[in-house]
Write an enzyme that holds these catalytic residues in place. Sequence first.
Site, short mmCIF file in Angstrom:
data_model
loop_
_atom_site.label_atom_id
_atom_site.label_comp_id
_atom_site.label_asym_id
_atom_site.label_seq_id
_atom_site.Cartn_x
_atom_site.Cartn_y
_atom_site.Cartn_z
N ARG A 38 44.82 6.66 63.72
CA ARG A 38 45.83 5.45 63.84
C ARG A 38 44.09 4.28 64.32
O ARG A 38 44.41 2.89 64.33
CB ARG A 38 46.07 5.84 65.02
CG ARG A 38 47.06 6.81 65.34
CD ARG A 38 48.15 6.53 66.67
NE ARG A 38 48.51 7.75 66.88
CZ ARG A 38 49.71 7.67 67.58
NH1 ARG A 38 49.66 7.08 68.87
NH2 ARG A 38 50.45 8.57 67.97
N ASP A 50 55.53 -1.22 81.25
CA ASP A 50 55.12 -0.59 80.40
C ASP A 50 53.39 -0.95 80.14
O ASP A 50 53.79 -2.36 79.89
CB ASP A 50 55.81 -0.23 78.84
CG ASP A 50 55.32 1.68 78.03
OD1 ASP A 50 56.05 1.80 77.84
OD2 ASP A 50 53.83 0.54 77.58
C1 LIG Z 1 55.84 9.14 75.45
S1 LIG Z 1 56.46 6.69 76.19
C2 LIG Z 1 57.67 7.82 77.08
C3 LIG Z 1 59.42 6.61 76.60
C4 LIG Z 1 60.36 6.72 78.25
N1 LIG Z 1 59.91 6.92 79.57
C5 LIG Z 1 60.80 8.01 77.54
O1 LIG Z 1 60.91 9.06 78.50
O2 LIG Z 1 61.62 7.89 76.19
C6 LIG Z 1 55.21 6.87 77.21
C7 LIG Z 1 55.04 5.95 77.16
O3 LIG Z 1 53.97 5.28 78.13
C8 LIG Z 1 53.22 4.25 78.16
N2 LIG Z 1 52.01 3.96 79.34
C9 LIG Z 1 51.07 4.92 78.47
N3 LIG Z 1 49.74 4.69 79.76
C10 LIG Z 1 50.11 4.00 80.50
C11 LIG Z 1 49.97 4.25 81.34
N4 LIG Z 1 48.79 3.89 81.96
N5 LIG Z 1 50.79 2.56 83.06
C12 LIG Z 1 51.86 2.39 81.81
N6 LIG Z 1 52.45 2.57 81.05
C13 LIG Z 1 51.82 3.81 79.76
C14 LIG Z 1 52.93 4.35 76.58
O4 LIG Z 1 52.98 2.85 76.31
C15 LIG Z 1 54.24 4.71 76.25
O5 LIG Z 1 55.66 3.78 75.89
#
Ligand SMILES: C[S@@+](CC[C@H](N)C(=O)[O-])C[C@H]1O[C@@H](n2cnc3c(N)ncnc32)[C@H](O)[C@@H]1O
Length: 293
Positions: free
Chosen positions: A52, A161
């Site tokens: 990445r 997010d």
């Molecule tokens: C796998 S996605 C899940 C999206 C959705 N909640 C779902 O279950 O389909 C994880 C998301 O968490 C966000 N993320 C990761 N670390 C984070 C943090 N410390 N605070 C807020 N968002 C975070 C990422 O940017 C990503 O968009």
Amino acid sequence: MNALATPRRRVEPMIEGEYLFTARNFEQIATFLRAQTGIALTEAKAQLVYSRLAKRLRKLGIPDFDSYCEFIETSEGAGERNEMMAALTTNVTRFYREPHHFEHLKRNILPALIEKARSGGRVRLWSAACSSGEEPYSMALTLLEAFPDAGRYDVRLLATDIDPNVVAKARSGLYSEDAVSPIASSLRDRFLTREADRDRRMWRVKDEVRALIAFKELNLIGEWPMRGRFDVIFCRNVVIYFEEETQVFLWNRFKSSLTPEGRLYIGHSERIDVPGYVSDGLTVYKLAQRGGR
Ligand SMILES: C[S@@+](CC[C@H](N)C(=O)[O-])C[C@H]1O[C@@H](n2cnc3c(N)ncnc32)[C@H](O)[C@@H]1O
């Protein structure tokens, strides 16, 4: 070679590839990511980190990971630190992911919330880690299906997010034909409109749905500016990437953001085992002290 000369230490690449990537580079990147986002990277993720970020090095014309790691420590590297975080977070999501949560919301939670809103109460839902928006829009569609005039009451969704790129995408509400396929066609035709985007057939979420949702950047392990409590929180498939200590911190933190009757929905492979919650179904929790609805 002079037998007495100190042998030069060879820097072993951790991953073989176009750019030199050492264990020290991995450690530095993992430490930074953990401190900024809570995400814990194990060495098993080294290949993923390399591939990445190699794209970032190529784009920036940086010759190796030592120089990249130096760059992200500088003040000029602030923008790149965000790009790095965005590149290393997993944004996978889809409409109505884990459909049983939307069924639970519709059957067990929304009737009382609709009642609350109709009698002048404040109703708040939060998609914490909303990625590109499929989750909060699925919540909003579930709400609007049961409560079409929700917009006339004090009912709002917050969608947050850490990654500004996905928040911008979520706010735009533009999705491919494929992405919207889990939405029932009756709902899709009512709440989304067709749009052409460079010859691709796309769907845009209508303004009446988007108006219910505030999209914001927010780091779950940083400051939370919100003061009010939420009736419903979806925090799914993000905590799984955190180490246990951070998970416990967050589960405890959500307690003071939930109304006494509130529900917390978490991802299918996540579990809450801190005191103060009781289960209310598969990966759905409520606060223990008041017994819930
Ligand atoms: C796998 S996605 C899940 C999206 C959705 N909640 C779902 O279950 O389909 C994880 C998301 O968490 C966000 N993320 C990761 N670390 C984070 C943090 N410390 N605070 C807020 N968002 C975070 C990422 O940017 C990503 O968009």
